[in-house]
Design a protein around this motif. Sequence first.
Motif, PDB file in Angstrom:
ATOM      1  N   GLY A  29       0.779  -1.232   0.000  1.00  0.00           N
ATOM      2  CA  GLY A  29       0.000   0.000   0.000  1.00  0.00           C
ATOM      3  C   GLY A  29       0.810   1.280   0.000  1.00  0.00           C
ATOM      4  O   GLY A  29       0.241   2.370   0.030  1.00  0.00           O
ATOM      5  N   GLU A  30       2.124   1.191  -0.048  1.00  0.00           N
ATOM      6  CA  GLU A  30       2.908   2.427  -0.051  1.00  0.00           C
ATOM      7  C   GLU A  30       3.358   2.800  -1.465  1.00  0.00           C
ATOM      8  O   GLU A  30       3.364   1.974  -2.376  1.00  0.00           O
ATOM      9  CB  GLU A  30       4.106   2.322   0.895  1.00  0.00           C
ATOM     10  CG  GLU A  30       5.316   1.627   0.356  1.00  0.00           C
ATOM     11  CD  GLU A  30       6.564   1.836   1.234  1.00  0.00           C
ATOM     12  OE1 GLU A  30       6.674   2.869   1.930  1.00  0.00           O
ATOM     13  OE2 GLU A  30       7.426   0.938   1.214  1.00  0.00           O
ATOM     14  N   ILE A  31       3.726   4.067  -1.601  1.00  0.00           N
ATOM     15  CA  ILE A  31       4.334   4.518  -2.856  1.00  0.00           C
ATOM     16  C   ILE A  31       5.803   4.791  -2.566  1.00  0.00           C
ATOM     17  O   ILE A  31       6.130   5.623  -1.709  1.00  0.00           O
ATOM     18  CB  ILE A  31       3.668   5.801  -3.393  1.00  0.00           C
ATOM     19  CG1 ILE A  31       2.174   5.568  -3.660  1.00  0.00           C
ATOM     20  CG2 ILE A  31       4.365   6.270  -4.666  1.00  0.00           C
ATOM     21  CD1 ILE A  31       1.427   6.787  -4.208  1.00  0.00           C
ATOM     22  N   LYS A 179      -3.368   4.243  -4.980  1.00  0.00           N
ATOM     23  CA  LYS A 179      -2.847   3.969  -3.627  1.00  0.00           C
ATOM     24  C   LYS A 179      -4.015   3.761  -2.659  1.00  0.00           C
ATOM     25  O   LYS A 179      -4.003   2.834  -1.845  1.00  0.00           O
ATOM     26  CB  LYS A 179      -1.968   5.131  -3.175  1.00  0.00           C
ATOM     27  CG  LYS A 179      -1.450   5.013  -1.748  1.00  0.00           C
ATOM     28  CD  LYS A 179      -0.707   6.276  -1.350  1.00  0.00           C
ATOM     29  CE  LYS A 179      -0.628   6.467   0.151  1.00  0.00           C
ATOM     30  NZ  LYS A 179       0.188   5.498   0.844  1.00  0.00           N
ATOM     31  N   THR A 184       0.217  -1.215  -4.314  1.00  0.00           N
ATOM     32  CA  THR A 184       1.586  -0.868  -3.931  1.00  0.00           C
ATOM     33  C   THR A 184       2.263  -0.336  -5.189  1.00  0.00           C
ATOM     34  O   THR A 184       2.158  -0.958  -6.249  1.00  0.00           O
ATOM     35  CB  THR A 184       2.331  -2.126  -3.423  1.00  0.00           C
ATOM     36  OG1 THR A 184       1.566  -2.681  -2.353  1.00  0.00           O
ATOM     37  CG2 THR A 184       3.737  -1.795  -2.967  1.00  0.00           C
ATOM     38  N   CYS A 199       5.118  10.357  -2.868  1.00  0.00           N
ATOM     39  CA  CYS A 199       5.819   9.210  -2.288  1.00  0.00           C
ATOM     40  C   CYS A 199       5.789   9.177  -0.763  1.00  0.00           C
ATOM     41  O   CYS A 199       6.005  10.190  -0.105  1.00  0.00           O
ATOM     42  CB  CYS A 199       7.270   9.183  -2.766  1.00  0.00           C
ATOM     43  SG  CYS A 199       7.392   9.047  -4.544  1.00  0.00           S
ATOM     44  N   ASP A 200       5.557   7.969  -0.234  1.00  0.00           N
ATOM     45  CA  ASP A 200       5.664   7.769   1.209  1.00  0.00           C
ATOM     46  C   ASP A 200       7.136   7.691   1.602  1.00  0.00           C
ATOM     47  O   ASP A 200       7.533   8.179   2.645  1.00  0.00           O
ATOM     48  CB  ASP A 200       4.966   6.464   1.603  1.00  0.00           C
ATOM     49  CG  ASP A 200       3.485   6.495   1.259  1.00  0.00           C
ATOM     50  OD1 ASP A 200       2.816   7.457   1.676  1.00  0.00           O
ATOM     51  OD2 ASP A 200       3.015   5.588   0.550  1.00  0.00           O
TER      52      ASP A 200
END
Lengths: 241, 244
Positions: A29-31, A179, A184, A199-200
Motif C-alpha cells: 500500500g505504499e508509494i 494507492k 503498492t 511518495c511515502d
Amino acid sequence: MNVLELAGISKAYGGKTVLDQVGFHVRQGEILGLLGPNGAGKTTLLKAVSGLTKCDRGTIKAFGLDFQDNKRQILKNTGIVPQENNLEREATVKEALLLYAKLFGVRRAKQEVGKLLERFALTEWQDVLVRHLSGGLARKTLIVRALLPDPPLLLLDEPSVGLDPDVRRGIWRLILELKEAGKTIVLTTHYMEEADFLCDRIALLKSGKLIFLDTPGRLKQKSGGATLEDAFIHLTGTGVL
Amino acid sequence: MGWYMVYYREMFLMRKKIGNLGYVFSTLLYPLLYLFAFSWGFGPTAGIPGGYVPFLSKGMLGIAVMLNSFQQTAISVSVGRFYFRSFQTLLVSPLTPFDITLGATLAGVSRGVMAGGLIYLVAFGAFAAPPPSLPGIAGIIISAACFGAFGFTVGLWADNQDALSMIINFIITPMTFFCGSFFPIERLPSWLQGVAGWLPLSLSNKLLRADDWTGEAASCLLILSGTAALLFYISVRKVNSYSE
C-alpha cells in the motif's frame, strides 16, 4: 507486509557498474519513489524487477516469492508502465487494451476494458488510433492497460515525463487513487515536486548505489534543504553539468 | 493456450497493416516480378525438362514463403523490440518463452503460407501453373515454420536495422538466387552445388517439385523439420535468456 524485497542487486554493462548492491523493501500500500540523477540506475532497477533485465547478483522477491523461480506468477500480479509509449500503434485504444487483456488472461476482457475506459474517462477515445493520442492520453492509457489484470503491484517508470503541468496533476491524482485502492506502487521520477507529493518513501540512487532510503521529510531534514530539490542536489552532487 | 494470444496479436497487427501497400507488397513484389519477367524472358529458351513456367512458379512459391515467413517475423520482432518496444509487452506478460516463440513462429507460418498461396494463384491465373503436390504442400508448411523460427531468432538477435540487413544481404538474398528457384542447382559449379543443396530453400524447392513421396522428398522434409525444430529451440532459449 512487504510486497517487494530487493537484496544485493548488482548489474554491470561492459565493466561499468550501474547497480551496486542495491537492497530495500516496499510495504503493501505504499508509494516508493526511485530518485537519482541520469544514469543512476533507476530504470535498470525497474527493468530488473519487471524481468526485462537479468541482474548479475542479488535476489528479488515479490509477494514473498523468489522472482527467478516464480517469474510468471509474479508478472501476472504486476502492472508495468514503461517510460515510452509502447502501445500497439496500429490499434485503437480499445483494441490495444483488449490485446493486453488477452495476453494476461483477463476474464471477460471486453467488460473489464469497458469498465476501466469509463472509470478513467477514456471512453470517448476508445476508437482513436494509439498513434494519434496526445502524450497525456497515451500515459493514461498505459496506466489503464497496466491495471487490466487488477495487479496489486504497479511499477511506473517516469509516469508524468514530458507532460504539461495540468495533465501531470491529473496523473498524480490517478496514482493517489490507486494507492487509496490498496495498490503498492514503485515509481521513478525526475520531478522532485512529484516525489514530494506522491511518495511515502524515497530511495535515492547515485552511481548505482542506494544512498538514502526514508521519507521525503527526512530527506529534506538530513540535507538541511528547504525543498526536496535542494536535498536532491545536495546529496547527489549534481549541481553542475 | 498462451501461444494463441501471441498468434492472435501478431495476426491482428498484420491485418491492421494490410492497407499499407508498402508493407504488404514489399515481400510479394519480388517473387511476382521474377515470375513474370523470367517466364516471359526465359520461358521459351530455358531448356528445363517439363517446361520453365512450372519450374519457375514453384521456385517463386518457395521464395515467397521464405521472404514472408522470415522477413515479416524478423521485422515484427526486431522493430517491436528496439523501436516501438511493443515486443516487451510479451516479455513482461505471464506467458512462457515457449508460448511466445510458438505464437510468433506460427504467425510467421501463416504469413508465408498466405503469401505462397497468393503467388500460386497468380501463377495459375497467368501461366496455368500446375498445383503443388502433397510433398509440395508439406514443403510449404515446414519451410514456413523453418523460416518463421529463423526470423524470430534473428529478430531477437538484431539490435538495429543494419544487423537485420546483414542477414538479409548475406543469407536470404544468396539463397534466393543459388537454391534452385530460377534454374536447377545442377547448373551451378560443383563446389557450390554441395553447399547450396543443403540450404533450407533448396530443400523446400525439391519438395515443391516432387511429384510423390520419394526417398529424396522424405529426406528433405526430415532435414527441414529438424532445422525448424533446432531454430525453434534456439528461439525459446533466447527468449528465456533475454536481458536488456
